[in-house]
Design an enzyme around this catalytic site. Structure first.
Site, PDB file in Angstrom:
ATOM      1  N   ARG A 242      11.872  -1.272  11.304  1.00 13.37           N
ATOM      2  CA  ARG A 242      10.574  -1.236  11.980  1.00 13.37           C
ATOM      3  C   ARG A 242      10.432  -2.449  12.881  1.00 13.37           C
ATOM      4  O   ARG A 242      10.470  -3.593  12.416  1.00 13.37           O
ATOM      5  CB  ARG A 242       9.452  -1.240  10.929  1.00 13.37           C
ATOM      6  CG  ARG A 242       8.838   0.115  10.709  1.00 13.37           C
ATOM      7  CD  ARG A 242       7.768   0.062   9.652  1.00 13.37           C
ATOM      8  NE  ARG A 242       6.573  -0.677  10.070  1.00 13.37           N
ATOM      9  CZ  ARG A 242       5.447  -0.676   9.372  1.00 13.37           C
ATOM     10  NH1 ARG A 242       5.372  -0.011   8.245  1.00 13.37           N
ATOM     11  NH2 ARG A 242       4.400  -1.358   9.789  1.00 13.37           N
TER      12      ARG A 242
ATOM     13  N   LYS B 211       0.827  -1.219   0.000  1.00 11.04           N
ATOM     14  CA  LYS B 211       0.000   0.000   0.000  1.00 11.04           C
ATOM     15  C   LYS B 211       0.859   1.265   0.000  1.00 11.04           C
ATOM     16  O   LYS B 211       0.615   2.189  -0.768  1.00 11.04           O
ATOM     17  CB  LYS B 211      -0.922   0.025   1.234  1.00 11.04           C
ATOM     18  CG  LYS B 211      -1.894  -1.136   1.313  1.00 11.04           C
ATOM     19  CD  LYS B 211      -2.831  -1.020   2.516  1.00 11.04           C
ATOM     20  CE  LYS B 211      -2.126  -1.118   3.854  1.00 11.04           C
ATOM     21  NZ  LYS B 211      -1.679  -2.474   4.216  1.00 11.04           N
TER      22      LYS B 211
ATOM     23  N   ARG C  20      -0.540  -9.552  13.144  1.00 12.81           N
ATOM     24  CA  ARG C  20      -1.082  -8.511  12.260  1.00 12.81           C
ATOM     25  C   ARG C  20      -1.878  -9.128  11.114  1.00 12.81           C
ATOM     26  O   ARG C  20      -2.917  -8.600  10.714  1.00 12.81           O
ATOM     27  CB  ARG C  20       0.048  -7.641  11.709  1.00 12.81           C
ATOM     28  CG  ARG C  20       0.564  -6.649  12.756  1.00 12.81           C
ATOM     29  CD  ARG C  20       1.993  -6.251  12.513  1.00 12.81           C
ATOM     30  NE  ARG C  20       2.197  -5.499  11.305  1.00 12.81           N
ATOM     31  CZ  ARG C  20       3.362  -5.421  10.665  1.00 12.81           C
ATOM     32  NH1 ARG C  20       4.419  -6.067  11.132  1.00 12.81           N
ATOM     33  NH2 ARG C  20       3.477  -4.687   9.587  1.00 12.81           N
TER      34      ARG C  20
ATOM     35  N   ARG D  62      11.528  -6.177   4.934  1.00 15.48           N
ATOM     36  CA  ARG D  62      11.379  -4.766   5.277  1.00 15.48           C
ATOM     37  C   ARG D  62      11.908  -4.499   6.686  1.00 15.48           C
ATOM     38  O   ARG D  62      12.505  -3.460   6.954  1.00 15.48           O
ATOM     39  CB  ARG D  62       9.898  -4.355   5.177  1.00 15.48           C
ATOM     40  CG  ARG D  62       9.672  -2.861   5.368  1.00 15.48           C
ATOM     41  CD  ARG D  62       8.266  -2.440   5.008  1.00 15.48           C
ATOM     42  NE  ARG D  62       7.288  -2.831   5.994  1.00 15.48           N
ATOM     43  CZ  ARG D  62       5.966  -2.655   5.868  1.00 15.48           C
ATOM     44  NH1 ARG D  62       5.479  -2.111   4.772  1.00 15.48           N
ATOM     45  NH2 ARG D  62       5.136  -3.032   6.817  1.00 15.48           N
TER      46      ARG D  62
ATOM     47  N   ARG E  57      -9.577   0.260   8.869  1.00 11.34           N
ATOM     48  CA  ARG E  57      -9.097  -1.081   9.196  1.00 11.34           C
ATOM     49  C   ARG E  57     -10.116  -1.858  10.007  1.00 11.34           C
ATOM     50  O   ARG E  57      -9.839  -2.982  10.420  1.00 11.34           O
ATOM     51  CB  ARG E  57      -7.827  -0.954  10.022  1.00 11.34           C
ATOM     52  CG  ARG E  57      -6.550  -1.416   9.295  1.00 11.34           C
ATOM     53  CD  ARG E  57      -5.377  -1.139  10.215  1.00 11.34           C
ATOM     54  NE  ARG E  57      -4.200  -1.864   9.865  1.00 11.34           N
ATOM     55  CZ  ARG E  57      -3.181  -1.367   9.182  1.00 11.34           C
ATOM     56  NH1 ARG E  57      -3.228  -0.144   8.711  1.00 11.34           N
ATOM     57  NH2 ARG E  57      -2.126  -2.098   8.964  1.00 11.34           N
TER      58      ARG E  57
HETATM   59  P1  ADP Z   1       1.219  -2.445   7.832  1.00 10.08           P
HETATM   60  O1  ADP Z   1       0.124  -2.244   6.833  1.00 10.08           O
HETATM   61  O2  ADP Z   1       2.450  -3.004   7.240  1.00 10.08           O
HETATM   62  O3  ADP Z   1       0.770  -3.214   9.064  1.00 10.08           O
HETATM   63  P2  ADP Z   1       0.951   0.270   8.802  1.00 10.08           P
HETATM   64  O4  ADP Z   1       2.029   1.265   8.808  1.00 10.08           O
HETATM   65  O5  ADP Z   1      -0.244   0.536   7.950  1.00 10.08           O
HETATM   66  O6  ADP Z   1       1.686  -1.053   8.378  1.00 10.08           O
HETATM   67  O7  ADP Z   1       0.417   0.037  10.295  1.00 10.08           O
HETATM   68  C1  ADP Z   1       1.288  -0.242  11.349  1.00 10.08           C
HETATM   69  C2  ADP Z   1       0.477  -0.416  12.650  1.00 10.08           C
HETATM   70  O8  ADP Z   1      -0.174   0.825  12.987  1.00 10.08           O
HETATM   71  C3  ADP Z   1      -0.638  -1.447  12.633  1.00 10.08           C
HETATM   72  O9  ADP Z   1      -0.179  -2.756  12.889  1.00 10.08           O
HETATM   73  C4  ADP Z   1      -1.557  -0.905  13.746  1.00 10.08           C
HETATM   74  O10 ADP Z   1      -1.067  -1.241  15.024  1.00 10.08           O
HETATM   75  C5  ADP Z   1      -1.443   0.593  13.593  1.00 10.08           C
HETATM   76  N1  ADP Z   1      -2.503   1.120  12.703  1.00 10.08           N
HETATM   77  C6  ADP Z   1      -2.306   1.660  11.463  1.00 10.08           C
HETATM   78  N2  ADP Z   1      -3.489   2.023  10.922  1.00 10.08           N
HETATM   79  C7  ADP Z   1      -4.452   1.713  11.828  1.00 10.08           C
HETATM   80  C8  ADP Z   1      -5.872   1.835  11.859  1.00 10.08           C
HETATM   81  N3  ADP Z   1      -6.547   2.346  10.821  1.00 10.08           N
HETATM   82  N4  ADP Z   1      -6.525   1.405  12.961  1.00 10.08           N
HETATM   83  C9  ADP Z   1      -5.877   0.901  13.994  1.00 10.08           C
HETATM   84  N5  ADP Z   1      -4.546   0.741  14.044  1.00 10.08           N
HETATM   85  C10 ADP Z   1      -3.823   1.142  12.974  1.00 10.08           C
END
Ligand code: ADP
Length: 194
Positions: free
Chosen positions: A134, A14, A146, A128, A89
Site C-alpha cells: 500500500r 480496525k 494521516r 504493513r 472519520r
Molecule cells: P487506515 O485506517 O490505515 O488509514 P483505511 O483503509 O481506513 O486505512 O483508509 C485509507 C485512506 O482512505 C484514508 O487515508 C483516506 O484517504 C481514505 N478514507 C477512508 N475512509 C475515509 C472516510 N471515512 N472519509 C474520508 N476518507 C476516507
C-alpha cells in the site's frame, strides 16, 4: 440490529479485528478504505478521485464518502447489523450516519475505539507498507499526515458518541486474540442489556 463503529487511528487494527468480528457475529463489514481501494483497482471515476486524496494522506471529501457509504449499505436489505470500519472519520460523517440509520429505523449500538500510541502506529504502518505494498503506508510523511488528520478531524467524533453514551475505549496494543476478546466482551455486554 447490531451496528458497530470500529474506530481508531490508522494502523490501530480496525481491519484485522473487523474481519474476526464479522465472522463471529455475522455482520456486514463496510470499510470505506477497502471500497476506495476496490474502486482504484477497477479504475472507476470514484477510484481516480479517491486516489488523489489517499496518496497524500488526506481524507476523501465528505459528500463523496457519505454518498458512497450509503449506496454500499443500501445493498443489504435486512442484515443482522453493520460494522463500520474507517467511517465515520469526521463529525459530519457521524451526523450523516445517524440520519441514514434512522431512515432505516435503526441506530448505532456502540463505538469501539482502539487506542494505540503513535510510535506503535508508525511501526505497524511501515511494516504493513512492506508486506501489502500500500503506497500510503510506505511514505513516513504520508503516515504522519494521516495521524495528524486523525487527531484533528477524526478523533473529535469520539465526543459525539460519548455524548450518546455509546463510546467505549479498548486497549489496542497486545496480542490480536486478546484485543478481540476485549471487543467481544463489550459487544456481549451490550447485547445482554438490550
Ligand atoms: P487506515 O485506517 O490505515 O488509514 P483505511 O483503509 O481506513 O486505512 O483508509 C485509507 C485512506 O482512505 C484514508 O487515508 C483516506 O484517504 C481514505 N478514507 C477512508 N475512509 C475515509 C472516510 N471515512 N472519509 C474520508 N476518507 C476516507
Amino acid at each position: 440490529m447490531l451496528n458497530i463503529v470500529l474506530f481508531g487511528p490508522p494502523g490501530s487494527g480496525k481491519g484485522t479485528q473487523a474481519a474476526k468480528l464479522v465472522e463471529k457475529y455475522s455482520l456486514i463489514h463496510l470499510s470505506t478504505g477497502d471500497i476506495f481501494r476496490a474502486n482504484i483497482k477497477g479504475e472507476t471515476e470514484l477510484g481516480t478521485l479517491a486516489k488523489s486524496y489517499m496518496d497524500k494522506g488526506q481524507l476523501v471529501p465528505d459528500e463523496v464518502t457519505i454518498g458512497m457509504l450509503q449506496s454500499e449499505a443500501d445493498k443489504y436489505e435486512a442484515p443482522k447489523g453493520f460494522i463500520f470500519d474507517g467511517f465515520p472519520r469526521t463529525m459530519d460523517q457521524a451526523v450523516a450516519l445517524d440520519q441514514y440509520l434512522s431512515g432505516r429505523a435503526t441506530s448505532i449500538s456502540m463505538m469501539l475505539s482502539l487506542e494505540v500510541d503513535e510510535e506503535e502506529l508508525k511501526k505497524r504502518l511501515l511494516l504493513r507498507g512492506k508486506d501489502s505494498g500500500r503506497a500510503d503506508d510506505q511514505n513516513p510523511e504520508v503516515i504522519q499526515n494521516r495521524i495528524d488528520v486523525y487527531h484533528r478531524d477524526t478523533a473529535p467524533a469520539k465526543a459525539y458518541y460519548s455524548a450518546q453514551n455509546k463510546y467505549c475505549g479498548i486497549n489496542g496494543v497486545g496480542a490480536i486474540e486478546d484485543i478481540f476478546n476485549l471487543l467481544c466482551t463489550e459487544i456481549d455486554r451490550f447485547a445482554a442489556a438490550v
